[in-house]
Motif scaffolding. Structure first.
Motif, short mmCIF file in Angstrom:
data_model
loop_
_atom_site.label_atom_id
_atom_site.label_comp_id
_atom_site.label_asym_id
_atom_site.label_seq_id
_atom_site.Cartn_x
_atom_site.Cartn_y
_atom_site.Cartn_z
N ALA A 52 113.28 112.36 55.55
CA ALA A 52 112.00 112.97 55.18
C ALA A 52 110.86 112.37 56.01
CB ALA A 52 111.73 112.78 53.69
N ARG A 53 110.88 111.05 56.22
CA ARG A 53 109.84 110.43 57.06
C ARG A 53 109.94 110.94 58.50
NH1 ARG A 53 111.41 105.99 54.02
NH2 ARG A 53 112.64 105.12 55.73
N VAL A 55 111.11 113.87 59.55
CA VAL A 55 110.64 115.26 59.59
C VAL A 55 109.11 115.32 59.52
CG1 VAL A 55 110.65 117.46 58.33
CG2 VAL A 55 112.79 116.23 58.75
N ARG A 56 108.51 114.51 58.65
CA ARG A 56 107.04 114.48 58.57
C ARG A 56 106.43 114.04 59.90
NH1 ARG A 56 108.08 112.40 53.41
NH2 ARG A 56 107.72 110.26 54.13
N HIS A 57 107.03 113.04 60.52
CA HIS A 57 106.53 112.54 61.81
C HIS A 57 106.63 113.64 62.88
CE1 HIS A 57 105.69 109.70 65.00
NE2 HIS A 57 106.73 110.19 65.67
N ALA A 59 106.77 116.87 62.43
CA ALA A 59 105.87 117.99 62.07
C ALA A 59 104.42 117.71 62.48
CB ALA A 59 105.95 118.26 60.57
N ARG A 60 104.05 116.44 62.50
CA ARG A 60 102.69 116.10 62.90
C ARG A 60 102.49 116.21 64.43
NH1 ARG A 60 103.02 111.79 58.80
NH2 ARG A 60 103.81 110.43 60.44
#
Length: 61
Positions: A52-53, A55-57, A59-60
């Protein structure tokens, strides 16, 4: 978990011409990742929180 029992999928951004594809399979305890072009290599697993971390990275940007 035996990885051949997992439901593997590719990103919708992958294409038949792309030679840099990965496949992922989401399991209860981890997200499994493998090279779709070289299935002789073993997959690796990442904890769901770590995935999850990641994917968030990504996506940014």
């Amino acid at each position: 978990m035996i990885t051949n029992e997992l439901a593997w999928f590719k990103s919708s951004h992958s294409s038949a011409q792309n030679d840099s594809c990965i496949e992922v399979a989401v399991a209860e305890e981890a997200v499994h990742v493998r090279d779709s072009k070289d299935l002789t290599q073993p997959p690796f697993a990442v904890g769901r929180d770590g995935w999850a971390r990641f994917v968030r990275h990504v996506a940014r940007g």
